[in-house]
Design a protein around this motif. Structure first.
Motif, PDB file in Angstrom:
ATOM      1  N   TYR A 161       0.798  -1.225   0.000  1.00 52.41           N
ATOM      2  CA  TYR A 161       0.000   0.000   0.000  1.00 52.41           C
ATOM      3  C   TYR A 161       0.837   1.285   0.000  1.00 52.41           C
ATOM      4  CZ  TYR A 161      -3.914  -3.031   1.349  1.00 52.41           C
ATOM      5  OH  TYR A 161      -4.870  -3.990   1.386  1.00 52.41           O
ATOM      6  N   HIS A 197     -12.433   3.861   6.761  1.00 50.54           N
ATOM      7  CA  HIS A 197     -13.444   2.830   6.974  1.00 50.54           C
ATOM      8  C   HIS A 197     -13.934   2.777   8.425  1.00 50.54           C
ATOM      9  CE1 HIS A 197     -15.480  -1.086   6.523  1.00 50.54           C
ATOM     10  NE2 HIS A 197     -14.979  -1.350   7.721  1.00 50.54           N
ATOM     11  N   GLN A 231      -2.216  -1.268   9.926  1.00 47.28           N
ATOM     12  CA  GLN A 231      -1.723  -1.406   8.559  1.00 47.28           C
ATOM     13  C   GLN A 231      -1.548  -0.053   7.871  1.00 47.28           C
ATOM     14  OE1 GLN A 231      -4.251  -4.190   6.518  1.00 47.28           O
ATOM     15  NE2 GLN A 231      -3.433  -5.925   7.639  1.00 47.28           N
ATOM     16  N   TRP A 233     -11.934  -3.783  12.372  1.00 44.50           N
ATOM     17  CA  TRP A 233     -12.291  -3.450  11.000  1.00 44.50           C
ATOM     18  C   TRP A 233     -13.796  -3.620  10.908  1.00 44.50           C
ATOM     19  CZ3 TRP A 233     -10.131  -0.866   7.212  1.00 44.50           C
ATOM     20  CH2 TRP A 233     -10.644  -0.961   5.913  1.00 44.50           C
ATOM     21  N   ARG A 242      -9.043   2.839   3.370  1.00 44.89           N
ATOM     22  CA  ARG A 242      -8.264   2.110   4.369  1.00 44.89           C
ATOM     23  C   ARG A 242      -8.176   2.900   5.671  1.00 44.89           C
ATOM     24  NH1 ARG A 242      -3.121   1.959   3.164  1.00 44.89           N
ATOM     25  NH2 ARG A 242      -2.714   0.234   4.602  1.00 44.89           N
ATOM     26  N   LYS A 243      -8.095   4.201   5.555  1.00 44.83           N
ATOM     27  CA  LYS A 243      -8.002   5.057   6.734  1.00 44.83           C
ATOM     28  C   LYS A 243      -9.384   5.470   7.248  1.00 44.83           C
ATOM     29  CE  LYS A 243      -5.659   9.241   8.426  1.00 44.83           C
ATOM     30  NZ  LYS A 243      -4.721  10.339   8.060  1.00 44.83           N
ATOM     31  N   PHE A 249      -6.825   2.964  10.841  1.00 43.77           N
ATOM     32  CA  PHE A 249      -6.575   1.893   9.882  1.00 43.77           C
ATOM     33  C   PHE A 249      -6.961   0.536  10.489  1.00 43.77           C
ATOM     34  CE2 PHE A 249      -4.065   5.227   8.045  1.00 43.77           C
ATOM     35  CZ  PHE A 249      -3.940   4.934   6.691  1.00 43.77           C
ATOM     36  N   ARG A 250      -7.012  -0.486   9.647  1.00 43.24           N
ATOM     37  CA  ARG A 250      -7.235  -1.840  10.140  1.00 43.24           C
ATOM     38  C   ARG A 250      -6.171  -2.140  11.198  1.00 43.24           C
ATOM     39  NH1 ARG A 250      -9.647  -6.609   7.606  1.00 43.24           N
ATOM     40  NH2 ARG A 250      -9.794  -5.428   5.654  1.00 43.24           N
ATOM     41  N   ASP A 272     -10.801  -0.711  -1.054  1.00 44.15           N
ATOM     42  CA  ASP A 272      -9.794   0.108  -0.374  1.00 44.15           C
ATOM     43  C   ASP A 272      -9.525   1.435  -1.059  1.00 44.15           C
ATOM     44  OD1 ASP A 272      -9.417  -1.695   1.644  1.00 44.15           O
ATOM     45  OD2 ASP A 272      -7.618  -2.603   0.785  1.00 44.15           O
TER      46      ASP A 272
END
Length: 800
Positions: free
Chosen positions: A129, A438, A223, A166, A435-436, A204-205, A421
């Motif tokens: 990523y 969610h 992540q 998540w 990703r940030k 993040f996750r 993502d």
């Protein structure tokens, strides 16, 4: 999935040696020779922030979780340079930062270790990523226990377990399902009778390993983003939760009716069905304050619309329900139907308010209406627009609250159940990928909904409920635990989730009583309602696919049991409202696992079933069919069995009888419990007197009773009534003292004192140093009740 074998491998980068130190008031900056930076901020004497940067730079501060209005400041800050470390001392703790590698160790003032880094901060490049995978590992002390992380269904104590954050739509989840709907990266550690908390503010996750992979190491990592966490010192668990809630924000007081019983189903329609359900509650005299409308009230599942065939005049229906004491609450999801004829869609398209993919097209996904686009709630302009959309439902139609669902965000017919993502978000001026964003998407939707409901329901208080959440969401909304199942295992899960949510700063929460999926037996429903009335949010909800789940859909015995427990909730509303006020004022959890109540008793550290309801009630659900009672742990102290009024000395396990119409329920000796008469809905009756149940003891205790107008904001102007009650009992004397605060005048003039376990026959009573005859007190020897003026200062009861 990223594994966490945290060795000095080629991929991991660790801080080098310290080569520069700087201090500006409360902020200490440590720079190393390989470009790692640690910025340490002293927020309070018991709260320290650790933020790390790499490549010689620190990212700009921005957080959706941290409450800007939270208390800051400290009584002491002393920084001393030693040969091998810097020593930072506040009035509560000592923190040592190693010059060799920035590893931290935190001690109490007596020199006991509270929390210490193992490998400490490290990171690795994310070649998939870009950016970095940021990691932190700490030593797990012998016997250390861990609690928190929100609505995880696993046991309270997380030692030897690993979890993921998540937000995920998990229909019919089980006890081992992970991740779930909510993202609360906050945990509590307890070792050597010392408690602390860690809040990892990274959206993040994320992953948390509580000494599972390596038995002496607890670690957390994400992540992407930065390693930015807050250390919160106790030393008691209650203070840790309070400190965390102060940091991430306290809620407003809800309207009192929101603490009543709520009835929901997927779905009540048409209008005649809603009216039938409401009428049945009143006919059977089962108290109820709120009825919910699920997605079928809309026109083709288009948000902010009504199906005119099912609901030809919603404003009139809502008004009629209100006249009969019911508040109406309707669901709103984030998915906006792709339909050029639909005004909400049109306006969002014109203003470019929908989320987009990285290469330009709108994020399209299937939800209930079919093809949908999704507002970017991380854009403040979108939140303002979304808030204004509630004018119709709230100001015009008269809804009393809004229910946000599917906001993880949930997307159907895709393997990952959510956005890809690459979807882009504004993130309040800090553009990023999904990703940030969610894990905070649902929170920001709930925030926008709250702002809309608050704007249009004013001068009343707003009520919002959400399924997805991130730390700090408690500032805006209540929540429920998602799509559970009508099984005995899920009754146990609901009990654990409610405790964990309270421990995670989100007390205003509850389960779908009876189970959302499948159909409960009458016995299971009865046991669940007995537990559910002791959760801050109390709502029956079902999918409707397997039959109805109203209290009268079982046999007459279950109906009567339901009425009994719902009536008990309404009797105890002043106690629950006071408990909520304590949560708002002090950040203390409304439900307390036994480890919170008595962390020095090691027997409490692994208990799941028993919990404290506020400060005074001990509750333990029956979790098996065909049971006539159960074994449970009674904490240390003296307790009254609520049903039999017998006393028991705790610190041991005991068998407690509890047939289908009872739940093991105890009251702490010395407590003074406020009680209202049974009402079919909040505000139905004028309160002629407030009953105070006095559970007599040899010793001292304190209780409080908070009251206000039950809605509106006058309480913020000092118009509340706070009774601080002190109990002092001996073998032949009881003294009850009252100190009153606040400018609110209650509608009643009299207090009805109901003495339970009075250890003597009364000789005489003095009220404020004046001897009062038993006749003037309307004393009833059989019930041991008397009536006194609500403004008394001291009540002195002397035995013969």
């Amino acid at each position: 999935m990223i594994t966490n074998t945290e060795l000095h491998s080629q991929g991991n980068v660790f801080p080098g040696k310290l080569n520069q130190f700087d201090q500006v008031v409360d902020t200490l900056t440590f720079n190393t020779d390989n470009g790692v930076i640690l910025r340490l901020q002293v927020f309070r004497d018991s709260v320290i922030r650790f933020k790390y940067g790499t490549g010689g730079k620190l990212e700009e501060d921005f957080s959706y979780a941290i409450d800007e209005d939270g208390n800051r400041g400290y009584n002491k800050l002393e920084v001393i340079e030693k040969e091998n470390h810097y020593e930072i001392t506040t009035s509560k703790i000592i923190c040592k930062i190693s010059k060799a590698d920035l590893r931290s160790r935190i001690f109490d003032l007596e020199g006991k270790i509270v929390c210490e880094d193992e490998l400490g901060f490290h990171y690795e490049e994310s070649y998939q990523y870009g950016g970095e995978i940021v990691k932190m590992s700490k030593k797990a002390q012998p016997g250390e226990s861990y609690y928190g992380l929100g609505d995880k269904p696993a046991d309270n104590n997380m030692r030897a377990k690993r979890f993921e954050l998540w937000g995920t739509d998990q229909y019919a989840f089980g006890k081992q399902t992970d991740p779930l709907y909510k993202n609360v990266p906050f945990y509590i550690g307890l070792q050597n009778k010392i408690s602390y908390g860690i809040f990892f503010d990274n959206t993040f996750r994320s992953f948390f390993d509580f000494a599972q992979e390596r038995h002496h190491v607890t670690s957390f990592w994400a992540q992407g983003g930065v390693m930015d966490y807050y250390f919160i010192y106790g030393p008691d668990v209650n203070s840790v939760v309070s400190g965390y809630t102060e940091l991430t924000g306290k809620p407003e007081l809800p309207p009192l009716w929101a603490l009543g019983y709520h009835q929901c189903k997927w779905s009540y329609y048409p209008e005649s069905n809603v009216r039938e359900v409401a009428a049945k509650f009143r006919e059977l005299q089962i108290p109820c304050d709120a009825i919910y409308l699920d997605i079928d009230y809309m026109d083709g599942f288009r948000c902010f619309t009504w199906d005119e065939e099912k609901f030809p005049n919603p404003t009139q229906m809502i008004s009629d329900l209100r006249e009969d004491g019911f508040k109406t609450i309707a669901i709103i999801d984030p998915g906006i139907k792709v339909d050029p004829e639909y005004s909400v869609y049109q306006e969002a398209m014109e203003k470019d308010y929908f989320c987009k993919r990285a290469d330009g097209p709108y994020m399209k996904g299937k939800v209930w209406p079919g093809q949908c686009y999704f507002p970017d709630y991380t854009n403040p302009k979108v939140r303002t627009w979304w808030a204004d959309l509630f004018k119709g439902l709230i100001a015009d139609n008269g809804l009393a609250g809004v229910w946000n669902d599917m906001n993880e965000p949930a997307v159907m017919e895709v393997p990952n159940k959510t956005f890809p993502d690459d979807v882009r978000h504004d993130f309040d001026g800090h553009p990023c990928s999904h990703r940030k964003a969610h894990n905070i998407y649902g929170m920001q939707m709930a925030r926008a909904t709250y702002e809309g409901v608050k704007k249009f329901i004013y001068p009343k208080r707003p009520f919002v409920i959400t399924r997805s959440a991130y730390s700090g969401t408690q500032r805006y909304t209540s929540s429920w635990f998602g799509d559970n199942v009508a099984t005995w295992e899920h009754l146990s899960i609901a009990n654990i989730q409610a405790q964990r949510m309270s421990l995670s700063g989100m007390s205003f929460a509850g389960s779908d009583i009876g189970g959302f999926a499948e159909q409960p037996t009458g016995e299971l429903f009865a046991r669940w309602i007995a537990l559910g009335v002791f959760h801050p949010f109390c709502r029956v909800h079902s999918s409707g696919d397997h039959g109805d789940q109203e209290p009268w859909t079982f046999d007459e015995n279950v109906t009567n049991i339901t009425r009994k427990f719902v009536e008990l909730r309404y009797k105890l509303l002043p106690y629950l409202y006071t408990t909520f006020w304590q949560y708002v004022e002090e950040g203390t959890p409304m439900l307390k696992s036994l480890v919170v109540y008595d962390q020095e008793d090691a027997q409490t550290h692994y208990r799941n079933d028993e919990f404290m309801y506020g400060d005074k009630f001990l509750v333990c659900p029956v979790l098996e069919p065909n049971a006539k009672g159960r074994r449970m742990y009674i904490p240390r102290g003296e307790w009254y069995n609520f049903w039999t009024r017998e006393t028991i000395i705790g610190g041991k396990e005991a068998w407690v009888d509890a047939d289908i119409d009872e739940i093991p329920l105890f009251v702490k000796a010395g407590s003074i419990i406020p009680r209202y008469p049974v009402m079919q809905y909040v505000g139905e009756k004028v309160i002629e007197f407030l009953t105070l149940d006095v559970y007599c003891a040899i010793g001292k205790d304190k209780s409080v009773v908070y009251e206000d107008a039950s809605d509106g904001y006058d309480y913020k102007k000092g118009r509340f009534s706070l009774r601080n009650l002190s109990f002092n009992g001996t073998e032949n004397e009881i003294i009850i003292s009252q100190y009153k605060d606040g400018k609110y005048t209650t509608e009643y003039e009299t207090l009805r004192l109901n003495f339970i376990g009075l250890p003597f026959e009364i000789d005489y009573v003095e009220v404020d140093n004046l001897k009062i005859s038993m006749e003037d007190l309307n004393y009833d020897l059989n019930t041991q009740t008397m009536y006194v003026n609500k403004n008394f200062v001291e009540l002195h009861i002397v035995g013969k």
